[in-house]
Motif scaffolding. Structure first.
Motif, PDB file in Angstrom:
ATOM      1  N   ASN A  37     -29.810 -31.558   3.756  1.00 36.23           N
ATOM      2  CA  ASN A  37     -31.072 -31.070   3.206  1.00 36.23           C
ATOM      3  C   ASN A  37     -31.745 -30.085   4.160  1.00 36.23           C
ATOM      4  O   ASN A  37     -32.231 -29.039   3.751  1.00 36.23           O
ATOM      5  CB  ASN A  37     -31.983 -32.275   2.938  1.00 36.23           C
ATOM      6  CG  ASN A  37     -33.244 -31.882   2.243  1.00 36.23           C
ATOM      7  OD1 ASN A  37     -33.307 -30.878   1.553  1.00 36.23           O
ATOM      8  ND2 ASN A  37     -34.267 -32.684   2.411  1.00 36.23           N
ATOM      9  N   TYR A  38     -31.779 -30.409   5.431  1.00 38.89           N
ATOM     10  CA  TYR A  38     -32.414 -29.538   6.419  1.00 38.89           C
ATOM     11  C   TYR A  38     -31.546 -28.329   6.748  1.00 38.89           C
ATOM     12  O   TYR A  38     -32.066 -27.259   7.073  1.00 38.89           O
ATOM     13  CB  TYR A  38     -32.766 -30.334   7.677  1.00 38.89           C
ATOM     14  CG  TYR A  38     -33.733 -31.435   7.339  1.00 38.89           C
ATOM     15  CD1 TYR A  38     -35.075 -31.155   7.133  1.00 38.89           C
ATOM     16  CD2 TYR A  38     -33.303 -32.737   7.158  1.00 38.89           C
ATOM     17  CE1 TYR A  38     -35.971 -32.142   6.780  1.00 38.89           C
ATOM     18  CE2 TYR A  38     -34.196 -33.735   6.808  1.00 38.89           C
ATOM     19  CZ  TYR A  38     -35.528 -33.434   6.623  1.00 38.89           C
ATOM     20  OH  TYR A  38     -36.400 -34.405   6.250  1.00 38.89           O
ATOM     21  N   ARG A  54     -38.925 -28.858  -2.777  1.00 36.37           N
ATOM     22  CA  ARG A  54     -37.692 -29.652  -2.925  1.00 36.37           C
ATOM     23  C   ARG A  54     -37.825 -31.047  -2.339  1.00 36.37           C
ATOM     24  O   ARG A  54     -37.096 -31.950  -2.718  1.00 36.37           O
ATOM     25  CB  ARG A  54     -36.528 -28.964  -2.192  1.00 36.37           C
ATOM     26  CG  ARG A  54     -35.776 -27.975  -2.960  1.00 36.37           C
ATOM     27  CD  ARG A  54     -34.443 -27.562  -2.347  1.00 36.37           C
ATOM     28  NE  ARG A  54     -34.450 -27.265  -0.932  1.00 36.37           N
ATOM     29  CZ  ARG A  54     -33.909 -28.053   0.005  1.00 36.37           C
ATOM     30  NH1 ARG A  54     -33.332 -29.179  -0.318  1.00 36.37           N
ATOM     31  NH2 ARG A  54     -33.946 -27.693   1.269  1.00 36.37           N
ATOM     32  N   ASN A  55     -38.732 -31.234  -1.386  1.00 37.19           N
ATOM     33  CA  ASN A  55     -38.755 -32.476  -0.625  1.00 37.19           C
ATOM     34  C   ASN A  55     -40.004 -33.328  -0.771  1.00 37.19           C
ATOM     35  O   ASN A  55     -40.012 -34.471  -0.324  1.00 37.19           O
ATOM     36  CB  ASN A  55     -38.560 -32.164   0.861  1.00 37.19           C
ATOM     37  CG  ASN A  55     -37.155 -31.745   1.147  1.00 37.19           C
ATOM     38  OD1 ASN A  55     -36.257 -32.563   1.199  1.00 37.19           O
ATOM     39  ND2 ASN A  55     -36.948 -30.449   1.299  1.00 37.19           N
ATOM     40  N   ARG A 169     -35.906 -38.043  -0.977  1.00 37.10           N
ATOM     41  CA  ARG A 169     -35.662 -36.643  -0.621  1.00 37.10           C
ATOM     42  C   ARG A 169     -34.174 -36.376  -0.481  1.00 37.10           C
ATOM     43  O   ARG A 169     -33.683 -35.314  -0.829  1.00 37.10           O
ATOM     44  CB  ARG A 169     -36.384 -36.303   0.680  1.00 37.10           C
ATOM     45  CG  ARG A 169     -37.880 -36.283   0.529  1.00 37.10           C
ATOM     46  CD  ARG A 169     -38.536 -35.912   1.816  1.00 37.10           C
ATOM     47  NE  ARG A 169     -38.277 -36.835   2.885  1.00 37.10           N
ATOM     48  CZ  ARG A 169     -39.000 -37.917   3.151  1.00 37.10           C
ATOM     49  NH1 ARG A 169     -40.015 -38.215   2.400  1.00 37.10           N
ATOM     50  NH2 ARG A 169     -38.705 -38.699   4.149  1.00 37.10           N
ATOM     51  N   THR A 170     -33.426 -37.348   0.041  1.00 34.82           N
ATOM     52  CA  THR A 170     -32.001 -37.152   0.254  1.00 34.82           C
ATOM     53  C   THR A 170     -31.261 -37.049  -1.071  1.00 34.82           C
ATOM     54  O   THR A 170     -30.476 -36.136  -1.286  1.00 34.82           O
ATOM     55  CB  THR A 170     -31.423 -38.309   1.097  1.00 34.82           C
ATOM     56  OG1 THR A 170     -32.133 -38.367   2.323  1.00 34.82           O
ATOM     57  CG2 THR A 170     -29.951 -38.102   1.369  1.00 34.82           C
ATOM     58  N   THR A 173     -31.760 -33.884  -3.059  1.00 35.27           N
ATOM     59  CA  THR A 173     -31.013 -32.718  -2.607  1.00 35.27           C
ATOM     60  C   THR A 173     -29.848 -32.429  -3.554  1.00 35.27           C
ATOM     61  O   THR A 173     -29.512 -31.286  -3.817  1.00 35.27           O
ATOM     62  CB  THR A 173     -30.470 -32.957  -1.176  1.00 35.27           C
ATOM     63  OG1 THR A 173     -31.566 -33.218  -0.313  1.00 35.27           O
ATOM     64  CG2 THR A 173     -29.703 -31.763  -0.666  1.00 35.27           C
TER      65      THR A 173
END
Length: 195
Positions: A37-38, A54-55, A169-170, A173
């Motif tokens: 993600n990052y 997105r997060n 959040r993961t 993604t």
């Protein structure tokens, strides 16, 4: 006897090595998924706004409030993310954590709620979800109080937004949920209110 001890030792040694390998593999895999993600943000030169959208659940509403409501105005919401990313003065109510504005499950006193928001100079109220919950048995006392204020002409709906809401959040993604939650932004009108 030494032969049996050696076999037992080799058996446990193999199981120990196998379990260590599996644990390390699992941790590295989870770490890769999380950091992917990052990596998108860094390597794709993504903007901060796009990364947040997105997060961070409800970021569309946070961004709208930041760009359209004066930073001097006090905003009431039950969404935690507003406390961290809004440029405005935010009062985020939580039923079990604070009594500044009491929305505990055993309080259905609308007049008290109205007096508390008035004492805090709340100018705007943010509510998620489509429907107004007039029943006292609503799952959220916050929604119930906001709905009653709307019925008593204390609130003027100024904006409805479809925003992204997601729990992880993961996972988001890979499986993005887009525009799946309605947010309503109300301005408090103390003059027209029938209290």
């Amino acid at each position: 006897a030494w032969y049996v001890k050696t076999l037992i030792y080799k058996k446990y040694y193999l199981l120990l090595n196998l379990s260590l390998f599996l644990i390390l593999f699992f941790q590295i895999t989870i770490s890769f998924i999380h950091n992917f993600n990052y990596a998108n943000y860094i390597f794709k030169n993504e903007t901060k706004k796009k990364f947040y959208s997105r997060n961070i659940p409800y970021f569309g509403a946070i961004d709208w409030v930041n760009n359209n409501i004066s930073t001097n105005d006090m905003v009431l919401t039950d969404i935690r993310a507003f406390r961290y990313l809004s440029k405005n003065n935010i009062l985020a109510v939580q039923p079990l954590l604070q009594n500044s504005i009491n929305i505990s499950t055993n309080n259905s006193d609308n007049r008290l709620f109205f007096e508390q928001i008035k004492n805090h100079n709340i100018a705007y109220i943010i509510k998620k979800g489509e429907d107004l919950f007039i029943s006292k048995k609503s799952s959220s006392k916050y929604d119930y109080h906001v709905s009653v204020l709307f019925e008593k002409n204390c609130l003027i709906k100024i904006k409805e937004l479809l925003v992204d809401d997601f729990g992880s959040r993961t996972i988001n993604t890979f499986f993005q949920k887009k525009n799946n939650t309605l947010m309503q932004i109300y301005e408090v009108d103390y003059l027209k209110c029938s209290y």
